[in-house]
Design a protein around this motif. Structure first.
Motif, PDB file in Angstrom:
ATOM      1  N   SER A 118       0.823  -1.215   0.000  1.00 36.88           N
ATOM      2  CA  SER A 118       0.000   0.000   0.000  1.00 36.88           C
ATOM      3  C   SER A 118       0.849   1.253   0.000  1.00 36.88           C
ATOM      4  O   SER A 118       0.538   2.218  -0.688  1.00 36.88           O
TER       5      SER A 118
ATOM      6  N   HIS B 161      -2.894  -5.110   2.372  1.00 38.11           N
ATOM      7  CA  HIS B 161      -2.729  -5.489   0.966  1.00 38.11           C
ATOM      8  C   HIS B 161      -1.475  -6.326   0.724  1.00 38.11           C
ATOM      9  O   HIS B 161      -1.391  -7.027  -0.279  1.00 38.11           O
TER      10      HIS B 161
ATOM     11  N   LYS C 175     -13.596   1.991  -5.718  1.00 38.56           N
ATOM     12  CA  LYS C 175     -14.625   1.751  -4.702  1.00 38.56           C
ATOM     13  C   LYS C 175     -14.066   1.395  -3.328  1.00 38.56           C
ATOM     14  O   LYS C 175     -14.795   1.395  -2.362  1.00 38.56           O
ATOM     15  N   ASP C 176     -12.769   1.132  -3.251  1.00 35.63           N
ATOM     16  CA  ASP C 176     -12.161   0.970  -1.938  1.00 35.63           C
ATOM     17  C   ASP C 176     -11.601   2.284  -1.399  1.00 35.63           C
ATOM     18  O   ASP C 176     -11.000   2.314  -0.327  1.00 35.63           O
ATOM     19  N   HIS C 177     -11.772   3.347  -2.167  1.00 39.01           N
ATOM     20  CA  HIS C 177     -11.303   4.636  -1.659  1.00 39.01           C
ATOM     21  C   HIS C 177     -12.455   5.511  -1.162  1.00 39.01           C
ATOM     22  O   HIS C 177     -12.483   5.912  -0.002  1.00 39.01           O
TER      23      HIS C 177
ATOM     24  N   ILE D 238     -14.589   5.942   3.505  1.00 38.21           N
ATOM     25  CA  ILE D 238     -14.989   4.603   3.916  1.00 38.21           C
ATOM     26  C   ILE D 238     -14.472   4.271   5.313  1.00 38.21           C
ATOM     27  O   ILE D 238     -13.325   4.596   5.652  1.00 38.21           O
TER      28      ILE D 238
ATOM     29  N   ARG E 108     -14.137   0.768   7.691  1.00 41.34           N
ATOM     30  CA  ARG E 108     -14.245  -0.692   7.590  1.00 41.34           C
ATOM     31  C   ARG E 108     -14.546  -1.283   8.963  1.00 41.34           C
ATOM     32  O   ARG E 108     -13.867  -0.941   9.938  1.00 41.34           O
TER      33      ARG E 108
ATOM     34  N   GLU F  50     -23.821  -2.872   4.680  1.00 35.98           N
ATOM     35  CA  GLU F  50     -22.855  -2.408   3.682  1.00 35.98           C
ATOM     36  C   GLU F  50     -23.318  -1.094   3.043  1.00 35.98           C
ATOM     37  O   GLU F  50     -24.473  -0.961   2.626  1.00 35.98           O
TER      38      GLU F  50
ATOM     39  N   GLN G   5     -18.097  -0.140   5.295  1.00 32.68           N
ATOM     40  CA  GLN G   5     -17.761  -1.309   4.490  1.00 32.68           C
ATOM     41  C   GLN G   5     -17.594  -2.476   5.457  1.00 32.68           C
ATOM     42  O   GLN G   5     -16.774  -2.397   6.370  1.00 32.68           O
TER      43      GLN G   5
ATOM     44  N   THR H 166     -16.383  -6.010   6.544  1.00 29.43           N
ATOM     45  CA  THR H 166     -15.305  -6.879   6.083  1.00 29.43           C
ATOM     46  C   THR H 166     -14.674  -7.677   7.214  1.00 29.43           C
ATOM     47  O   THR H 166     -14.482  -7.168   8.320  1.00 29.43           O
TER      48      THR H 166
ATOM     49  N   ARG I 253     -11.755  -8.499   7.064  1.00 26.50           N
ATOM     50  CA  ARG I 253     -10.339  -8.100   7.086  1.00 26.50           C
ATOM     51  C   ARG I 253      -9.994  -7.358   8.366  1.00 26.50           C
ATOM     52  O   ARG I 253      -8.815  -7.063   8.611  1.00 26.50           O
TER      53      ARG I 253
END
Ligand code: MGD
Ligand code: MGD
Ligand code: 4MO
Length: 854
Positions: free
Chosen positions: A212, A245, A739-741, A752, A754, A767, A785, A787, A789
């Motif tokens: 990243s 990432h 879309k992840d930003h 966003i 998470r 979501e 979001q 997740t 993760r």
């Protein structure tokens, strides 16, 4: 063809070709090398040849530059706040509210020049404060450590003094165990890629996501090298509350501690090593001091508590069996510790316990024999075998600043490119994390981040300095702080007070703090002016930082297009102001921006290899790697072997050695110190920073009982993958569409946050719901979001929103822009520091109805 011209430029994320047609940029791509460019290096390891492709890479944010240059948020004309009258009512309370009108350059420059004179006349020296962001459009000449310093030094100013934000815990903590002060407590990294490929068996990424963050400025250069690790079957472990990432790309074992608890895991790993004989006793005897003290603490002889894997599980939430297994494997294998995206960074170093974590990283490596083959610090991000002897200055080596000691100028550049010396005669500074207190309370205190020696950080930084004027005018360069500093409603409320008589902002885009200025001066991007630079070279900050890249590339940054609208280069703006202050020729020395590029070129080693005219035309030069037998020695190998230091660093200073020049480290004993002599000397009883590294629960985290009951989620806010801090965020950049930003909902691009599905379910959050993330310091509206993760109890949202868009009154209402740093604490990570602990932040999250304004 077709009237298209190809130029070159350089960015935070790699050098580029710029295609221009009819005065407009149509395409920006990475640089493709040609036949005459030097071939890459080859590393021979374990029967294979490893060599990077002959090309450059870029970061995602570099590809957004076209959209940023032509952004609708560009400042194209000088502007004045409608109800600001320098000769009448100033209405500071309306900053951020009242709106702007276009004015001429002449009027804008007159107002600013007159205010510079007025505040000096009425209040005396020190009344003008200037600060910038830490990063800039790329280029050694235009950089904020170059032209900006020349200008402010010549008018006399109160500088905003930066905290070492990239390094924090390393600087305030790790330094005391191994020195390395000139690297802000971080590691050196010479020829580590070769050593790692040849000898390493395991890599532990600890708070490290180079896929990243690219180290810093390293584009996608390290990716291929980390894929070689996979090819060689090297065991990979990742310790990060977020499934980042790098683990996503490379795979491996993922351990997810609660933020800010890592130092408990450090102690448990050491416990297993001690009790199971998995450490290097010979190295401990010969190369370290104070081990017994630390060992006794770990074994519970000091406080009755054994720092076992089971003990750490209560703190970190990571199963004891996993930590035990990790310790055993690490103790048996030659292991690289990738602590942070480059060794010396890492989100864990920006927590309330950041000093403990960074100290722990050094102590663990001291137990395993730092510097022996295959045993070192790094993530394959630094230490490629490029030629470190070829001279080209980094962006922090002073450029045209004439500032010999305030930059890295003294190292080399000043002798090679003499220019008029400048110096600031105002002996006053404001610590960046306390700008609001300095203005609103009239005084504040922090510690200096003087990196020349270990003890530099013990010197208090007090504002104001006796006899100087308090700050009355804020000349802000860029507008990032609402997105990047901590507890940032403070900064907004400061802008809206009458304690600042005048605020001028010199920026490229209308965003962030620019919205709070009285007068706005529109700067252009580096694609609209001349400059000269090298890929990933921030020398002066990180010596030899270009060892992150596979090919050293020096770039002549063409003026690809004319400045848009009436915007001007920063150098031009400073020159015009200088002229109004009778300093025109002192500022320019009669050289144009292109002539300064030539002067700088002449100060490098380039003229030996490529004539100026060819460099000017071609736009870049690839600096050839050295032959294999002339590569740099491996970092710390000299130390492990007990030889004089042989890596190409100008530090520590000769006076910082105890026994003999180049023998040993910068510490008082010259050794890796488990028990730090500098801390013993300074304050042996400081519970926040005792002489040996200990576990201190974070002051904002699960142990902050009352606060935790109210705000049970731990927020980590690491560096954004897709933007470079505020650069390339917002402003209609193409990055918004990743879309992840950000997520487009009802016409607005939301930031966003998470969250684990369990935590979301408990709050009825689905979501892409709009949610309010809040605590006592503020509120930010984000898109959720969901997740896996991120484990339950922790939430993740990147820092550095460029957009600040309050629902109601600025500084007092929720932000639709996504500045999660409105929520982060402004308490110093340890009292005796100037360090942010942004990743120790408790919040709550609820669905947001969109109606409420407070
Ligand atoms: P930047 O976005 O790099 O962020 O924080 P900052 O340095 O504040 O700021 C650069 C500013 O300069 C921008 O406003 C940009 O528009 C302006 N600028 C750039 N080029 C030019 C130019 O050519 N001319 C003019 N006039 N202006 C220009 C970064 C900081 O954030 C850092 S380095 C770290 S390590 C911290 N990390 C961190 C974290 O991990 N978590 C949290 N929560 N916060 C953090 N904040 C810190
Ligand atoms: P971070 O993202 O802050 O990056 O580089 P780093 O400091 O290495 O942190 C890395 C990881 O630490 C994250 O994945 C985060 O989840 C994790 N982390 C956070 N808190 C904890 C914790 O308590 N424990 C553990 N174990 N892990 C934790 C920063 C570097 O990046 C810097 S200083 C700058 S100025 C540049 N900024 C930047 C950028 O803004 N954008 C991009 N794309 N690249 C950048 N590169 C540079
Ligand atoms: Mo940084």
């Amino acid at each position: 063809g077709g009237g298209v011209k190809r130029y070159t430029s350089n960015t935070n994320g790699g050098p580029v070709f710029v295609y221009v047609k009819d005065g407009k940029i149509i395409r920006i791509t990475p640089i493709d090398f040609d036949e005459e460019d030097a071939d890459p290096w080859v590393v021979k390891a374990r029967g294979k040849d490893f060599s990077p492709p002959k090309k450059t890479t870029v970061s995602p944010h570099t590809l957004a530059w076209k959209s940023m240059i032509y952004s609708p948020n560009r400042l194209l004309y000088p502007m004045k706040r409608v109800d600001f009258d320098p000769n009448g009512e100033r209405n500071p309370q309306n900053r951020g509210i009242s709106g702007y009108e276009r004015i001429s350059w002449n009027e804008a420059l007159e107002i600013v020049a007159n205010e510079i004179k007025r505040v000096k006349r009425e209040h005396g020296p020190g009344a003008i404060m200037n600060g910038s962001g830490s990063h800039h459009t790329w280029g050694a000449l235009g950089y904020w450590l170059s032209a900006r310093l020349r200008f402010f030094n010549s008018i006399g100013w109160t500088p905003v003094v930066h905290n070492p934000d990239s390094w924090e815990g390393w600087f305030w903590g790790a330094t005391h165990h191994w020195g390395q002060s000139a690297r802000n407590g971080g590691s050196e990294f010479y020829n580590l890629v070769e050593d790692c490929l040849q000898n390493c068996e395991m890599m532990v990424f600890w708070s490290s996501d180079p896929e990243s963050t690219s180290g810093v400025y390293g584009a996608s250069e390290g990716t291929i090298r980390r894929q070689w690790l996979k090819e060689l079957g090297i065991t990979l472990v990742h310790i990060d509350p977020y499934y980042n990432h790098t683990v996503g790309l490379l795979g491996g074992k993922w351990l997810a501690p609660k933020p800010g608890t890592d130092s408990a895991m450090v102690l448990a790993i050491a416990y297993v090593w001690i009790t199971e004989n998995l450490y290097d006793k010979d190295y401990i005897d010969k190369r370290t001091t104070g081990f017994e003290k630390w060992r006794d603490y770990i074994l519970g002889k000091e406080d009755g508590s054994k720092k076992t894997p089971e003990w750490q599980e209560q703190e970190t939430g990571v199963p004891a069996k996993d930590v035990r297994a990790l310790a055993r494997e690490w103790g048996r294998k030659k292991t690289y510790l990738a602590a942070g995206g480059i060794a010396g960074f890492g989100g864990a170093c920006r927590t309330a316990t950041g000093t403990d974590w960074a100290r722990g990283m050094v102590c663990l490596m001291a137990m395993q024999g730092l510097g022996k083959p295959g045993i070192n610090m790094g993530s394959m991000q630094q230490g490629t075998p490029v030629d470190t002897r070829f001279y080209f200055p980094g962006y922090a080596e002073g450029g045209m600043s004439g500032d010999i000691f305030g930059t890295g100028n003294f190292l080399n550049l000043y002798q090679r490119m003499p220019n008029i010396v400048t110096m600031n005669t105002v002996k006053q500074g404001v610590p960046r994390l306390k700008i609001p207190e300095a203005i609103m309370d009239g005084h504040c205190e922090a510690y200096n981040a003087d990196a020349t020696t270990i003890e530099g950080q013990f010197i208090p930084l007090k504002y104001p300095t006796p006899g100087y004027s308090p700050v009355k005018m804020y000349y802000k360069y860029g507008g990032s702080h609402i997105g990047t500093m901590v507890d940032t409603n403070r900064y907004i409320n400061m802008y809206r007070s009458d304690r600042l008589e005048f605020v001028v902002n010199q920026s490229i885009w209308f965003e962030g703090e620019a919205q709070f200025a009285d007068v706005i001066l529109p700067a252009c991007t580096n694609f609209e002016r001349w400059d000269i630079s090298e890929f990933a070279n921030c020398g002066g900050y990180i010596h030899h930082s270009f060892t992150q890249v596979n090919h050293r590339v020096a770039v002549l940054q063409h003026k690809c297009i004319e400045p848009l609208g009436e915007s001007k280069s920063d150098i031009q703006i400073f020159l015009e102001l200088s002229k109004r202050l009778g300093l025109g020729s002192v500022f320019s020395e009669g050289s144009t921006e292109l002539e300064w590029c030539k002067r700088l070129f002449d100060g490098t080693d380039l003229p030996h290899n490529i004539p100026w005219k060819k460099f000017l035309k071609k736009g870049y030069y690839v600096i050839p790697p050295l032959p294999e037998d002339r590569r740099d020695p491996v970092s710390f190998r000299w130390y492990a072997d007990g030889r004089p230091k042989d890596t190409p660093e100008p530090f520590p200073a000769p006076s910082d050695y105890t026994e003999e020049y180049r023998m040993g480290l910068q510490t008082q004993s010259g050794k890796l110190e488990f028990e730090s002599s500098s801390l013993k000397r300074y304050d042996p009883n400081d519970p926040e920073r005792p002489p040996i590294m200990k576990y201190n629960p974070a002051w904002e985290g699960p142990h902050a009982t009352e606060l935790f009951a109210k705000y049970p989620l731990q927020l980590v806010s690491p560096h954004p993958k897709f933007t470079f801090h505020t650069q390339s965020d917002g402003k209609d950049s193409i990055i918004n569409d990743i879309k992840d930003h950000r997520i487009l909902i009802n016409g607005h691009y939301y930031w966003i946050i998470r969250i684990n599905p369990q935590d979301a379910a408990a709050r009825g959050i689905k979501e892409n719901n709009l949610v309010k993330a809040f605590n006592d310091r503020g509120a930010v509206i984000c898109a959720a979001q969901l997740t896996e993760r991120i484990p339950p109890g922790t939430v993740h949202s990147y820092e550095s929103s460029a957009v600040y868009k309050p629902v109601g009154e600025p500084g007092k209402s929720p932000d639709l822009g996504g500045c999660v740093n409105l929520l982060t604490p402004s308490r110093m990570m340890i009292k005796k520091s100037h360090g942010m602990a942004a990743n120790s932040c408790l919040i709550e999250i609820t669905n947001w109805s969109g109606e409420e304004s407070v």
